[in-house]
Design an enzyme around this catalytic site. Structure first.
Site, mmCIF file in Angstrom:
data_model
loop_
_atom_site.group_PDB
_atom_site.id
_atom_site.type_symbol
_atom_site.label_atom_id
_atom_site.label_comp_id
_atom_site.label_asym_id
_atom_site.label_seq_id
_atom_site.Cartn_x
_atom_site.Cartn_y
_atom_site.Cartn_z
ATOM 1 N N HIS A 90 0.832 -1.222 0.000
ATOM 2 C CA HIS A 90 0.000 0.000 0.000
ATOM 3 C C HIS A 90 0.860 1.264 0.000
ATOM 4 O O HIS A 90 0.506 2.272 0.606
ATOM 5 C CB HIS A 90 -0.946 0.018 1.211
ATOM 6 C CG HIS A 90 -1.922 -1.108 1.241
ATOM 7 N ND1 HIS A 90 -3.176 -1.023 0.684
ATOM 8 C CD2 HIS A 90 -1.834 -2.365 1.750
ATOM 9 C CE1 HIS A 90 -3.816 -2.173 0.857
ATOM 10 N NE2 HIS A 90 -3.024 -3.007 1.497
ATOM 11 N N ASN A 163 -10.253 -2.850 2.566
ATOM 12 C CA ASN A 163 -9.947 -2.882 1.134
ATOM 13 C C ASN A 163 -11.223 -2.657 0.333
ATOM 14 O O ASN A 163 -12.315 -2.617 0.910
ATOM 15 C CB ASN A 163 -9.366 -4.248 0.750
ATOM 16 C CG ASN A 163 -7.890 -4.379 1.099
ATOM 17 O OD1 ASN A 163 -7.189 -3.388 1.264
ATOM 18 N ND2 ASN A 163 -7.423 -5.603 1.203
ATOM 19 N N TYR A 377 0.742 -3.846 12.324
ATOM 20 C CA TYR A 377 0.698 -2.439 11.910
ATOM 21 C C TYR A 377 1.465 -1.531 12.864
ATOM 22 O O TYR A 377 2.200 -0.642 12.435
ATOM 23 C CB TYR A 377 -0.755 -1.970 11.758
ATOM 24 C CG TYR A 377 -1.422 -2.577 10.541
ATOM 25 C CD1 TYR A 377 -1.692 -3.944 10.479
ATOM 26 C CD2 TYR A 377 -1.765 -1.813 9.444
ATOM 27 C CE1 TYR A 377 -2.284 -4.519 9.374
ATOM 28 C CE2 TYR A 377 -2.366 -2.375 8.321
ATOM 29 C CZ TYR A 377 -2.624 -3.731 8.303
ATOM 30 O OH TYR A 377 -3.202 -4.296 7.195
HETATM 31 FE FE1 HDD Z 1 -2.548 -4.717 5.607
HETATM 32 C C1 HDD Z 1 -1.063 -1.706 5.168
HETATM 33 C C2 HDD Z 1 -5.499 -3.469 4.379
HETATM 34 C C3 HDD Z 1 -3.955 -7.860 5.786
HETATM 35 C C4 HDD Z 1 0.172 -5.841 7.215
HETATM 36 N N1 HDD Z 1 -3.159 -2.937 4.900
HETATM 37 C C5 HDD Z 1 -2.403 -1.804 4.804
HETATM 38 C C6 HDD Z 1 -3.193 -0.735 4.281
HETATM 39 C C7 HDD Z 1 -4.437 -1.236 4.046
HETATM 40 C C8 HDD Z 1 -4.422 -2.625 4.451
HETATM 41 C C9 HDD Z 1 -5.620 -0.485 3.487
HETATM 42 C C10 HDD Z 1 -2.695 0.676 4.009
HETATM 43 C C11 HDD Z 1 -2.997 1.600 5.138
HETATM 44 C C12 HDD Z 1 -2.557 2.989 4.778
HETATM 45 O O1 HDD Z 1 -3.174 3.591 3.886
HETATM 46 O O2 HDD Z 1 -1.586 3.462 5.375
HETATM 47 N N2 HDD Z 1 -4.332 -5.527 5.099
HETATM 48 C C13 HDD Z 1 -5.442 -4.822 4.702
HETATM 49 C C14 HDD Z 1 -6.581 -5.706 4.665
HETATM 50 C C15 HDD Z 1 -6.140 -6.937 5.050
HETATM 51 C C16 HDD Z 1 -4.732 -6.821 5.336
HETATM 52 C C17 HDD Z 1 -7.990 -5.291 4.294
HETATM 53 C C18 HDD Z 1 -6.901 -8.207 5.208
HETATM 54 C C19 HDD Z 1 -8.151 -8.263 5.549
HETATM 55 N N3 HDD Z 1 -1.979 -6.529 6.330
HETATM 56 C C20 HDD Z 1 -2.721 -7.688 6.349
HETATM 57 C C21 HDD Z 1 -2.014 -8.710 7.087
HETATM 58 C C22 HDD Z 1 -0.843 -8.131 7.519
HETATM 59 C C23 HDD Z 1 -0.841 -6.776 7.024
HETATM 60 C C24 HDD Z 1 -2.509 -10.113 7.339
HETATM 61 C C25 HDD Z 1 0.294 -8.717 8.325
HETATM 62 C C26 HDD Z 1 0.206 -9.717 9.116
HETATM 63 N N4 HDD Z 1 -0.733 -3.949 6.007
HETATM 64 C C27 HDD Z 1 0.225 -4.578 6.708
HETATM 65 C C28 HDD Z 1 1.450 -3.726 6.961
HETATM 66 C C29 HDD Z 1 1.010 -2.361 6.361
HETATM 67 C C30 HDD Z 1 -0.346 -2.677 5.768
HETATM 68 C C31 HDD Z 1 2.727 -4.294 6.472
HETATM 69 C C32 HDD Z 1 1.986 -1.692 5.390
HETATM 70 C C33 HDD Z 1 2.040 -0.251 5.792
HETATM 71 C C34 HDD Z 1 1.259 -0.157 7.009
HETATM 72 O O3 HDD Z 1 0.813 -1.400 7.366
HETATM 73 O O4 HDD Z 1 1.031 0.848 7.643
HETATM 74 O O5 HDD Z 1 1.707 -3.640 8.308
#
Ligand code: HDD
Length: 702
Positions: A90, A163, A377
């Site tokens: 993202h 999402n 997060y």
């Molecule tokens: Fe995630 C970012 C949505 C599963 C780990 N995720 C991130 C963002 C969105 C989502 C919208 C961007 C937020 C922003 O605009 O800053 N992610 C989801 C959805 C998931 C999902 C809807 C499943 C239902 N994510 C998911 C899992 C993990 C992560 C299972 C880890 C175990 N997601 C992350 C992250 C991020 C992220 C690596 C990258 C940047 C951030 O968090 O801030 O931690």
């Protein structure tokens, strides 16, 4: 003009003296005179006024630069550290401020004030994103879109990090790093950027049958949205609501766009990436700046534990949705985005969403994907933003009172007062204390069982909902999905990976598998893998379509009018008025940016020059050309593409005699989506939709 306090020794490369630091180029400081305005003095970060921002400090006119130049060093050092690590997923996002207003109280189910106080407006910050690409990648790849909402509630921040698709690829967070490594650029070659169409992604998918439902969504036009304003959003997981009596109800959150759903066609999305890499960001910016504030309804699906037990799937499995036919959606509020951020970095980049940010009255469920996210997060923000004090950044700080005894750390902005930085204490009467009545309390769900690493049997049906999704689509949408699968798999070099994916498709829909196999020219249909739970047929759910949720409207859409010198001004005005009356924004395109000289001698300013403003960026087009203009444009490929693409992307067109000539030159045979200039009302009506029936004439779909 900036006033400089002390004249410094003459410097500069020019030979003509005199030069001073207040006139660095010896030109009477023309640069600043031309820029105009009333300016504050430019200073260092320590507040010292800078006398010369054009030249570094040197020994002699052409000598070496001095290390002593603290102005130069401070400026360059800060610049060197301007970038922070981009989000691992993202990374590319666009965001806006706005508000959420509750229209229906959920008091029966929750004590959260944001869900009980009808009419209260809660500030929000919303960030939309693609998933796979880097921060500088384009806006329109085939990809899931993030839909993250930060509600600054009176009881603390609540982040609903969702999402534009209601399900996810995997069931357990322990698989997330594998999924992301598979989708990102392949590590040895560093490509492809922002794309799922490559071997490692499909290899992982073919070995992860739980992803097949999400794959159906990802291959649908949901992943090539027309606008961020025309996407649904989903909280994905089942959450809990907890009321004042401590009773719990399960909930799924849905955002529904007021403008309806709309997607591009694949060829359009591909071309948009070149025509305007910032297409979605610009679209959101222009809509908000133009006062067309995007709006969504917040809907909830509410169900009890007992009801959940009776569902033919597990509500804790994030690869499953709850059909709206089974649990209807209740609309409880609206969200409006009405303010573009002042600064991209400070707000859009530094905003830190964490699903663990929750308020009393809302709670988590045992969904193992959600449970992993609750850790991930906060952890990622620590390295991305570089300090546990990221919550103090203005975009992240709550707008309600907040206080605790956390102290110090990198980039501490607060200056806490007093002796007490602990609790309980008796030395300082105003030091913060826990509040058992108003504070967050976890729902006391009873849990028991052996510790194990096991996937529940209730998560084992990977195909029934994939089948439900595919079979709920219109024939047009099914064709797009089949073609998307053929496109993606044709970029996969490894034959056994392609075949394995087609094998899975046989559990979804035998005809779909055959279409894809045919599109890939496979000699035979690969065997379907053994399914732990054979798929069952569920009643189709039209709520899963895009076409079924498109709104016949021109609101929020953009109509482009192509003109040339000599165009009929009255005809241009007629289209403009009718399109604007229907809610569209109108933009003029001319061969030259300065505009066109109309038949009445008046000059019509252009919003875009033809070569840089293809019809791809519009929802419908009008072509009003003089005979000479049409003659010239017949030999201009940008004009030919303008016509071909508008037609090929299934858009309504209205053409006068000149426009018709250009259509012929482009080899386009008009159909009922191409209107004569005498039929403006019919054009405006046609522009509210796309002409899907045309598609069979313009491309071979799988
Ligand atoms: Fe995630 C970012 C949505 C599963 C780990 N995720 C991130 C963002 C969105 C989502 C919208 C961007 C937020 C922003 O605009 O800053 N992610 C989801 C959805 C998931 C999902 C809807 C499943 C239902 N994510 C998911 C899992 C993990 C992560 C299972 C880890 C175990 N997601 C992350 C992250 C991020 C992220 C690596 C990258 C940047 C951030 O968090 O801030 O931690």
């Amino acid at each position: 003009m900036v006033k400089k306090a002390t004249p410094a020794p003459a410097k500069g490369l020019g030979k003509s003296a005199p030069k001073t630091s207040s006139d660095p180029r010896g030109d009477g400081d023309e640069l600043h005179q031309q820029a105009g305005g009333k300016h504050e003095p430019l200073t260092t970060n320590e507040g010292g006024i800078i006398s010369d921002n054009q030249n570094s400090l040197k020994v002699g006119e052409r000598g070496p630069v001095l290390l002593e130049d603290f102005v130069l060093r401070e400026k360059i050092t800060h610049f060197d550290h301007e970038r922070i690590p981009e989000r691992i997923v993202h990374a590319r996002g666009s965001a806006a401020h706005g508000f959420f207003e509750l229209t229906r109280s959920l008091k029966k189910h929750t004590s959260a004030s944001i869900l009980t106080e009808v009419g209260e407006k809660t500030p929000v910050f919303v960030r939309f994103s693609t998933v796979a690409g880097g921060a500088g990648s384009v806006d329109t790849p085939r990809d899931v879109r993030g839909f993250a909402v930060k509600f600054y509630t009176r009881e603390g921040n609540w982040d609903l990090v969702g999402n534009n698709i209601p399900v996810f690829f995997i069931q357990d967070a322990i698989k997330f790093p594998d999924l992301v490594h598979a989708v990102k650029m392949e590590p040895d070659r560093g490509f492809p950027q922002a794309a799922t169409a490559h071997d490692t992604f499909w290899d992982f998918i073919s070995l992860t049958p739980e992803s097949i439902h999400m794959i159906m969504w990802a291959m649908s036009d949901r992943t090539i949205p027309r606008s961020l304003r025309m996407m649904e959003g989903f909280g994905v997981h089942t959450f809990r609501l907890v009321n004042a009596e401590g009773k719990s109800t399960f909930v799924k959150f849905h955002w529904r766009p007021k403008l309806g759903l709309q997607s591009t066609v694949w060829d359009e999305a591909v071309k948009l990436a070149g025509a305007d890499p910032d297409f979605h960001r610009r679209d959101l910016f222009e809509a908000i700046q133009g006062g067309n504030h995007p709006e969504w309804e917040l809907g909830v699906q509410l169900f009890t534990e007992e009801e959940a037990e009776r569902f033919p799937f597990d509500h804790l499995d994030a690869t499953k949705l709850i059909p709206e036919e089974l649990v209807p959606l209740k609309v409880i509020g609206r969200m409006v985005l009405d303010r573009w951020p002042d600064n991209f970095f400070a707000e859009t980049e530094q905003v830190a969403f964490c699903p663990s940010h929750i308020v009393p009255g809302i709670d988590f469920s045992n969904d193992p994907l959600l449970q992993g996210r609750l850790f991930s997060y906060l952890d990622t923000q620590l390295s991305r933003l570089g300090s546990p004090n990221f919550a103090q950044l203005p975009i992240n700080a709550p707008k309600c009172p907040f206080a605790n005894h956390q102290r110090d750390g990198h980039m501490q902005r607060d200056v806490p007062k007093g002796r007490v930085a602990y609790e309980p204490s008796s030395l300082q009467a105003d030091s913060p204390r826990e509040d058992a009545k108003r504070g967050f309390r976890t729902f006391p769900a009873r849990e028991e069982g052996a510790r194990s690493r096991i996937r529940p049997e209730s998560f084992a049906d990977h195909y029934s909902q994939a089948r439900l999704f595919f079979r709920s689509q219109t024939a047009f949408e099914q064709a797009h999905m089949a073609s998307a699968l053929v496109f993606e798999l044709s970029k996969v070099e490894t034959p056994h990976v392609r075949e394995a994916v087609v094998g899975h498709l046989r559990h979804v829909d035998e005809a779909l598998a055959r279409r894809v196999a045919d599109g890939l020219a496979l000699d035979s249909l690969p065997p379907a893998p053994a399914a732990k739970v054979p798929p069952v047929d569920m009643p189709p759910s039209p709520a899963l379509q895009i076409i079924g949720k498109m709104k016949k409207t021109l609101e929020g859409r953009v109509v482009g009018i192509l003109v040339s010198d000599g165009s009929d001004g009255a005809a241009v005005n007629k289209v403009r008025k009718a399109a604007e009356a229907a809610g569209a924004v109108v933009k003029i395109v001319a061969p030259k940016l300065g505009g066109a000289k109309l038949s009445d001698g008046k000059k019509l300013a252009a919003d875009g020059q033809l070569a840089g403003t293809p019809s791809i960026v519009f929802d419908a087009v009008a072509v009003v050309l003089s005979a000479d203009g049409a003659g010239e444009l017949e030999n201009e490929s940008a004009a030919i593409d303008f016509m071909r693409d508008a037609f090929g992307h299934l858009k309504a067109m209205v053409v006068d005699a000149g426009g018709r000539r250009l259509l012929e030159a482009a080899g386009v045979k008009p159909d009922d989506g191409v209107f004569a200039s005498s039929a403006i009302d019919a054009f405006v009506n046609g522009a509210k939709t796309r002409f899907f029936a045309r598609e069979a004439k313009v491309r071979m779909l799988a």
